[in-house]
Design a protein around this motif. Structure first.
Motif, PDB file in Angstrom:
ATOM      1  N   GLU A 242       0.826  -1.212   0.000  1.00 35.21           N
ATOM      2  CA  GLU A 242       0.000   0.000   0.000  1.00 35.21           C
ATOM      3  C   GLU A 242       0.857   1.257   0.000  1.00 35.21           C
ATOM      4  N   ALA A 243       1.954   1.253   0.773  1.00 33.18           N
ATOM      5  CA  ALA A 243       2.845   2.424   0.809  1.00 33.18           C
ATOM      6  C   ALA A 243       3.506   2.647  -0.544  1.00 33.18           C
ATOM      7  N   ALA A 244       3.877   1.551  -1.210  1.00 34.14           N
ATOM      8  CA  ALA A 244       4.503   1.656  -2.537  1.00 34.14           C
ATOM      9  C   ALA A 244       3.509   2.209  -3.549  1.00 34.14           C
ATOM     10  N   GLU A 245       2.279   1.728  -3.509  1.00 32.92           N
ATOM     11  CA  GLU A 245       1.249   2.204  -4.442  1.00 32.92           C
ATOM     12  C   GLU A 245       0.918   3.668  -4.207  1.00 32.92           C
ATOM     13  N   ALA A 246       0.947   4.097  -2.926  1.00 26.48           N
ATOM     14  CA  ALA A 246       0.618   5.488  -2.593  1.00 26.48           C
ATOM     15  C   ALA A 246       1.817   6.423  -2.741  1.00 26.48           C
ATOM     16  N   GLY A 247       3.011   5.868  -2.944  1.00 26.75           N
ATOM     17  CA  GLY A 247       4.215   6.689  -3.017  1.00 26.75           C
ATOM     18  C   GLY A 247       4.541   7.370  -1.701  1.00 26.75           C
ATOM     19  N   ASP A 248       4.185   6.739  -0.596  1.00 30.33           N
ATOM     20  CA  ASP A 248       4.398   7.309   0.744  1.00 30.33           C
ATOM     21  C   ASP A 248       5.771   6.885   1.262  1.00 30.33           C
ATOM     22  N   ASP A 249       6.787   7.701   1.007  1.00 37.39           N
ATOM     23  CA  ASP A 249       8.159   7.355   1.398  1.00 37.39           C
ATOM     24  C   ASP A 249       8.331   7.301   2.908  1.00 37.39           C
ATOM     25  N   GLY A 250       7.625   8.169   3.645  1.00 38.15           N
ATOM     26  CA  GLY A 250       7.735   8.164   5.104  1.00 38.15           C
ATOM     27  C   GLY A 250       7.206   6.878   5.699  1.00 38.15           C
ATOM     28  N   ALA A 251       6.022   6.462   5.242  1.00 40.79           N
ATOM     29  CA  ALA A 251       5.452   5.201   5.731  1.00 40.79           C
ATOM     30  C   ALA A 251       6.333   4.027   5.345  1.00 40.79           C
ATOM     31  N   MET A 252       6.846   4.050   4.122  1.00 44.74           N
ATOM     32  CA  MET A 252       7.712   2.957   3.679  1.00 44.74           C
ATOM     33  C   MET A 252       8.963   2.880   4.540  1.00 44.74           C
ATOM     34  N   ASN A 253       9.537   4.029   4.874  1.00 48.32           N
ATOM     35  CA  ASN A 253      10.749   4.022   5.686  1.00 48.32           C
ATOM     36  C   ASN A 253      10.491   3.435   7.072  1.00 48.32           C
ATOM     37  N   ARG A 254       9.329   3.786   7.667  1.00 53.50           N
ATOM     38  CA  ARG A 254       8.999   3.217   8.975  1.00 53.50           C
ATOM     39  C   ARG A 254       8.830   1.695   8.880  1.00 53.50           C
ATOM     40  N   LEU A 255       8.215   1.240   7.811  1.00 48.19           N
ATOM     41  CA  LEU A 255       8.005  -0.195   7.636  1.00 48.19           C
ATOM     42  C   LEU A 255       9.327  -0.932   7.460  1.00 48.19           C
ATOM     43  N   LEU A 256      10.260  -0.315   6.757  1.00 49.23           N
ATOM     44  CA  LEU A 256      11.555  -0.949   6.510  1.00 49.23           C
ATOM     45  C   LEU A 256      12.453  -0.902   7.742  1.00 49.23           C
ATOM     46  N   MET A 257      12.414   0.203   8.480  1.00 50.22           N
ATOM     47  CA  MET A 257      13.344   0.394   9.584  1.00 50.22           C
ATOM     48  C   MET A 257      12.824  -0.149  10.910  1.00 50.22           C
ATOM     49  N   SER A 258      11.530   0.037  11.171  1.00 45.82           N
ATOM     50  CA  SER A 258      10.999  -0.314  12.488  1.00 45.82           C
ATOM     51  C   SER A 258      10.191  -1.601  12.489  1.00 45.82           C
ATOM     52  N   SER A 259       9.335  -1.762  11.490  1.00 44.24           N
ATOM     53  CA  SER A 259       8.420  -2.907  11.498  1.00 44.24           C
ATOM     54  C   SER A 259       9.113  -4.211  11.130  1.00 44.24           C
ATOM     55  N   TYR A 260      10.123  -4.141  10.282  1.00 47.40           N
ATOM     56  CA  TYR A 260      10.878  -5.341   9.910  1.00 47.40           C
ATOM     57  C   TYR A 260      11.926  -5.583  10.995  1.00 47.40           C
ATOM     58  N   ARG A 261      11.523  -6.312  12.025  1.00 46.40           N
ATOM     59  CA  ARG A 261      12.337  -6.419  13.236  1.00 46.40           C
ATOM     60  C   ARG A 261      13.429  -7.486  13.140  1.00 46.40           C
ATOM     61  N   GLY A 262      13.453  -8.208  12.070  1.00 50.68           N
ATOM     62  CA  GLY A 262      14.426  -9.277  11.873  1.00 50.68           C
ATOM     63  C   GLY A 262      13.911 -10.180  10.778  1.00 50.68           C
ATOM     64  N   ASP A 263      14.762 -11.025  10.267  1.00 52.49           N
ATOM     65  CA  ASP A 263      14.344 -11.899   9.178  1.00 52.49           C
ATOM     66  C   ASP A 263      13.319 -12.925   9.647  1.00 52.49           C
ATOM     67  N   TYR A 264      12.627 -13.480   8.707  1.00 49.68           N
ATOM     68  CA  TYR A 264      11.542 -14.430   8.938  1.00 49.68           C
ATOM     69  C   TYR A 264      12.054 -15.642   9.724  1.00 49.68           C
ATOM     70  N   LEU A 265      11.584 -15.772  10.975  1.00 48.43           N
ATOM     71  CA  LEU A 265      11.950 -16.897  11.849  1.00 48.43           C
ATOM     72  C   LEU A 265      13.463 -17.142  11.851  1.00 48.43           C
ATOM     73  N   GLU A 266      14.234 -16.042  11.884  1.00 50.73           N
ATOM     74  CA  GLU A 266      15.688 -16.185  11.719  1.00 50.73           C
ATOM     75  C   GLU A 266      16.363 -16.920  12.863  1.00 50.73           C
ATOM     76  N   THR A 267      15.782 -16.907  14.059  1.00 51.26           N
ATOM     77  CA  THR A 267      16.417 -17.602  15.185  1.00 51.26           C
ATOM     78  C   THR A 267      15.910 -19.035  15.347  1.00 51.26           C
ATOM     79  N   GLU A 268      14.937 -19.421  14.525  1.00 50.46           N
ATOM     80  CA  GLU A 268      14.386 -20.769  14.628  1.00 50.46           C
ATOM     81  C   GLU A 268      15.090 -21.678  13.617  1.00 50.46           C
ATOM     82  N   ASP A 269      15.401 -22.862  14.020  1.00 53.34           N
ATOM     83  CA  ASP A 269      16.124 -23.800  13.151  1.00 53.34           C
ATOM     84  C   ASP A 269      15.134 -24.629  12.329  1.00 53.34           C
ATOM     85  N   TYR A 270      14.357 -23.930  11.485  1.00 56.43           N
ATOM     86  CA  TYR A 270      13.351 -24.585  10.659  1.00 56.43           C
ATOM     87  C   TYR A 270      13.782 -24.493   9.193  1.00 56.43           C
TER      88      TYR A 270
END
Length: 374
Positions: A242-270
């Motif tokens: 949605e942020a990409a479609e709206a061209g909302d760079d501020g929202a995108m930056n928050r999603l990239l910097m704050s919401s992406y807290r680590g890779d997908y199940l990165e500490t789990e040995d799955y």
């Protein structure tokens, strides 16, 4: 109000501490070493950081970017003896800057600005009031208010089975698939018992936590009905789209910097999570490169600096993060950091790949050097 101070000069550090105490500001920490400030900032949980710009090894601009990346709500006040930074550098999400020597009237104005910001903070985007299953970094759970929930798992396999069923989404894994994924080395007869026992444990755990996940079984296949429960990865990917479609760079930056807290199940040995982890990493990288470039072009230096720094941490082999930082530091007049980034890039490429930086980067660096020497 709680503050931390970072200044490599001891006398300046002591002076700022005394000045802030006159305004009844609680100085939680005072650091000559900026790296020590980075280590301790989250445990101190300060409201504001007073950061000197001119420091060796790690200057105040980069330090501020890293501090805000680790603690997005932290307010920054730059302290400098050089007024030209006020023109170029204070796009960096700083609430204010102070020129040395610091005047009491000017500091009083800064304190009032900080207090006004605390009294009327920018509201965070509203979150749907629903429990959350979190897959970023590790498997965890939150209630509808965002508070963490502690699960007393009977077995590690119960945890993994639930994660795999949510990971499967609308797919309905068969009994045979689950046995192969979760109990690949178990005796076939015993693994059936393990599966039935684990399904019961999951149902009991979800009920005890008040999370409305329903584990359903029909015609030899299993499925998780989310019943309104959110999954952080799915919510994040939808918000990014949605942020990409709206061209909302501020929202995108928050999603990239704050919401992406680590890779997908990165500490789990799955092992079954590897493909999705790499897909999401590639998605993050693609959006991060595009957004960092747009932020840089629009003059949002602080956000661009933080994002390029995060890019370098996550993808140290990616040349663009080094080049982006070189360009930003060049605009800010921080010549030492330009040279440092170029040296880091050159060393990394030589040691890991036996190659030099791309022609465009070498050409930019040579031309930049010529301008500085001229």
């Amino acid at each position: 109000m709680k503050a931390i101070i970072v200044d490599d000069e001891y006398l300046a550090l002591e002076s700022m501490t005394r000045l802030l105490q006159r305004f009844e500001v609680n100085v939680a920490g005072a650091f000559q070493d900026p790296r020590e400030a980075l280590k301790q900032q989250q445990s101190l949980n300060a409201d504001v950081a007073f950061v000197d710009i001119e420091m060796p090894e790690l200057n105040g601009l980069e330090l501020a970017a890293r501090m805000q990346a680790a603690q997005p709500g932290l307010q920054i006040v730059f302290v400098t003896a050089y007024e030209q930074y006020a023109i170029e550098a204070f796009e960096l999400a700083a609430i204010d800057y102070l020129l040395k020597p610091i005047q009491l009237k000017r500091l009083d104005l800064t304190i009032k600005r900080l207090q006004a910001r605390r009294a009327d903070p920018t509201p965070e985007p509203e979150q749907a009031a629903a429990p959350m299953v979190c897959f970023f970094h590790h498997l965890s759970f939150q209630d509808a208010q965002g508070h963490p929930l502690t699960v007393a798992w009977r077995t590690a396999k119960a945890r993994e089975l639930l994660a795999y069923l949510i990971h499967s989404g609308d797919k309905t894994p068969s009994k045979e698939e689950l046995l192969d994924r979760i109990w690949p080395d178990a005796d076939p007869d015993k693994s059936i018992t393990h599966l039935h026992t684990t399904v019961y444990q999951i149902r009991q755990s979800m009920k005890a936590m008040g999370i409305p996940l329903r584990l359903q079984y029909k015609e030899g296949r299993y499925h998780i009905d989310q019943c309104g429960t959110q999954v952080d990865v799915l919510a994040w990917e939808k918000a990014v789209r949605e942020a990409a479609e709206a061209g909302d760079d501020g929202a995108m930056n928050r999603l990239l910097m704050s919401s992406y807290r680590g890779d997908y199940l990165e500490t789990e040995d799955y092992m079954w999570a590897d493909g999705e982890r790499e897909r999401l990493r590639a998605l993050w990288l693609d959006h991060a490169l595009k957004n960092a470039s747009r932020l840089e072009a629009t003059g949002a230096s602080s956000d661009a600096l933080s994002l390029y720094q995060q890019l370098q941490v996550r993808y140290p082999e990616n040349e663009e993060s080094y080049f982006g930082l070189m360009r930003l530091y060049g605009k800010l007049g921080n010549n030492a950091e330009v040279h440092q980034q170029y040296a880091k890039l050159t060393d990394m490429l030589s040691e890991d790949y036996g190659v030099e930086p791309s022609e465009s980067i070498m050409q930019w660096f040579a031309q930049w050097n010529e301008r500085k020497q001229g």
